[in-house]
Design an enzyme around this catalytic site. Structure first.
Site, short mmCIF file in Angstrom:
data_model
loop_
_atom_site.label_atom_id
_atom_site.label_comp_id
_atom_site.label_asym_id
_atom_site.label_seq_id
_atom_site.Cartn_x
_atom_site.Cartn_y
_atom_site.Cartn_z
N SER A 101 0.88 -1.18 0.00
CA SER A 101 0.00 0.00 0.00
C SER A 101 0.91 1.23 0.00
CB SER A 101 -0.89 0.01 1.24
OG SER A 101 -1.63 -1.18 1.32
N LYS A 176 -6.80 2.23 -2.92
CA LYS A 176 -6.44 1.46 -1.72
C LYS A 176 -6.42 2.35 -0.49
CE LYS A 176 -4.89 -1.40 1.23
NZ LYS A 176 -5.81 -2.35 1.85
P1 NAD Z 1 4.83 -6.62 7.52
O1 NAD Z 1 5.50 -5.54 8.28
O2 NAD Z 1 4.27 -7.82 8.24
O3 NAD Z 1 5.85 -7.17 6.39
C1 NAD Z 1 6.75 -6.38 5.68
C2 NAD Z 1 7.97 -7.22 5.36
O4 NAD Z 1 8.87 -6.45 4.57
C3 NAD Z 1 8.76 -7.67 6.60
O5 NAD Z 1 8.93 -9.08 6.57
C4 NAD Z 1 10.08 -6.92 6.49
O6 NAD Z 1 11.18 -7.65 7.00
C5 NAD Z 1 10.20 -6.76 4.98
N1 NAD Z 1 11.09 -5.67 4.58
C6 NAD Z 1 11.16 -4.41 5.08
N2 NAD Z 1 12.11 -3.70 4.42
C7 NAD Z 1 12.63 -4.54 3.49
C8 NAD Z 1 13.64 -4.41 2.50
N3 NAD Z 1 14.29 -3.25 2.34
N4 NAD Z 1 13.92 -5.47 1.73
C9 NAD Z 1 13.27 -6.65 1.89
N5 NAD Z 1 12.31 -6.84 2.82
C10 NAD Z 1 11.99 -5.80 3.60
O7 NAD Z 1 3.71 -5.90 6.67
P2 NAD Z 1 2.39 -6.58 6.01
O8 NAD Z 1 1.29 -6.53 7.00
O9 NAD Z 1 2.76 -7.84 5.33
O10 NAD Z 1 2.05 -5.43 4.93
C11 NAD Z 1 2.77 -5.29 3.71
C12 NAD Z 1 2.06 -4.24 2.87
O11 NAD Z 1 0.71 -4.66 2.63
C13 NAD Z 1 1.95 -2.87 3.56
O12 NAD Z 1 2.09 -1.86 2.61
C14 NAD Z 1 0.55 -2.88 4.16
O13 NAD Z 1 0.05 -1.57 4.33
C15 NAD Z 1 -0.20 -3.69 3.12
N6 NAD Z 1 -1.39 -4.42 3.58
C16 NAD Z 1 -1.39 -5.11 4.77
C17 NAD Z 1 -2.55 -5.81 5.15
C18 NAD Z 1 -2.61 -6.60 6.46
O14 NAD Z 1 -3.72 -6.96 6.86
N7 NAD Z 1 -1.51 -6.89 7.11
C19 NAD Z 1 -3.67 -5.80 4.33
C20 NAD Z 1 -3.61 -5.12 3.11
C21 NAD Z 1 -2.47 -4.43 2.75
#
Ligand code: NAD
Length: 296
Positions: A101, A176
């Protein structure tokens, strides 16, 4: 794996294996030749096992990828990974799909920069939470040219059941953020209503039974209440900080349109305050805070 007409067999890199990415990538098993990367080594290994793919130690190992999917926290991280790593690694002709997002303006800029390298960049953020990611039933809203969307579609169809081409690049991220601002507003309103009901003497579980089947029901009563609010685990799986980020993106977008809001503005202030007070909390921490303020 040889590539065929329905997009199967492509070499696909997947970057960002957190709450969402770890579950989404598993749906590419047997369909794509997957390489996975996350800063967290354990997550890489787990995702490689669930996707039947290869864990790589850096993005530079993805040089032959035809498609790279990003599922990272926010635009500053997406920009860094794209500009400092992927654009230096990928070959001309590759497609990058940002499913995080992100901020629409950054997405538009990323697409311009990628184009200078002969690389296509589109946005395809998701909705449906970790439940949707797990079941492969996410809603996916994509922004990009029609031909690029068509190229991404077979992969997106593995992870989502409602995949919509919204418009040009950045449009997916715009809808979104607006959707999440709406969800965040509904969550706060629902939390206040349930706190008031409980203070009046109503049983929250009974109230939930009624409201979830009535006009006040929503994704929040359908998913967040049974999973994280009623059992008081406060761990729905979506960080408050990420929700606050989406609320901020949407508020900037709204400001740029000149539309005046009352509810959205009040709601944004509540999220900003909650993140300051409970920085590591889940989004349902806002409900907990509202309950506590009510003396529950
Ligand atoms: P999260 O924090 O659980 O996962 C993010 C991952 O990215 C982590 O494993 C982290 O180690 C990795 N990361 C960070 N920097 C990095 C880099 N430079 N290189 C490689 N890996 C890296 O987040 P999430 O909940 O999985 O959300 C991910 C995206 O999806 C966000 O933008 C969030 O807003 C969106 N989103 C989340 C949900 C939800 O319910 N969790 C739903 C819809 C959308």
């Amino acid at each position: 794996m040889g590539q065929n007409n329905n997009g199967a067999g492509q070499k696909v890199g997947f970057v960002g294996l957190g709450a969402m990415g770890s579950r989404m990538v598993a749906h590419l098993k047997g369909f794509a030749d997957v390489q996975v990367f996350d800063l967290d080594v354990a997550r890489r290994e787990q995702a490689a096992a669930s996707a039947g793919g290869e864990a790589v130690a850096s993005i530079s190992a993805m040089a032959d990828a035809q498609v790279v999917i990003l599922m990272l926290p926010d635009s500053p991280i997406v920009d860094k990974v794209l500009r400092n790593e992927l654009l230096k690694t990928l070959k001309s002709g590759a497609l990058v799909i940002d499913m995080s997002s992100s901020t629409p303006a950054n997405t538009i800029e990323n697409a311009k920069l990628a184009k200078q390298h002969g690389i296509t960049f589109i946005d395809a953020p998701v909705s449906g939470g970790i439940g949707g990611a797990e079941s492969g039933k996410l809603a996916i809203m994509a922004g990009g040219e029609a031909a690029d969307f068509a190229r991404a579609l077979p992969l997106l169809n593995r992870m989502g059941t409602k995949v919509v081409h919204v418009g040009p690049v950045g449009s997916g991220h715009a809808v979104k953020a607006l959707n999440n601002l709406l969800g965040a507003t509904i969550l706060v309103a629902t939390s206040e209503i349930f706190a008031a009901g409980e203070k009046f003497g109503l049983d929250p579980a009974v109230m939930h039974q009624v409201i979830d089947a009535s006009s006040g029901g929503s994704f929040m009563t359908a998913q967040a209440w049974p999973r994280a609010v009623l059992p008081k685990t406060w761990n729905f799986g979506f960080a408050m900080q990420l929700m606050n980020k989406d609320v901020g993106i949407a508020m900037s977008l709204i400001e740029s349109t000149g539309v005046k809001t009352v509810l959205c503005e009040a709601n944004a202030a509540l999220w900003a305050k909650a993140v300051k007070e409970t920085p590591g909390a889940d989004m349902t921490g806002i409900t907990k805070g509202i309950r506590e303020a009510a003396g529950l």
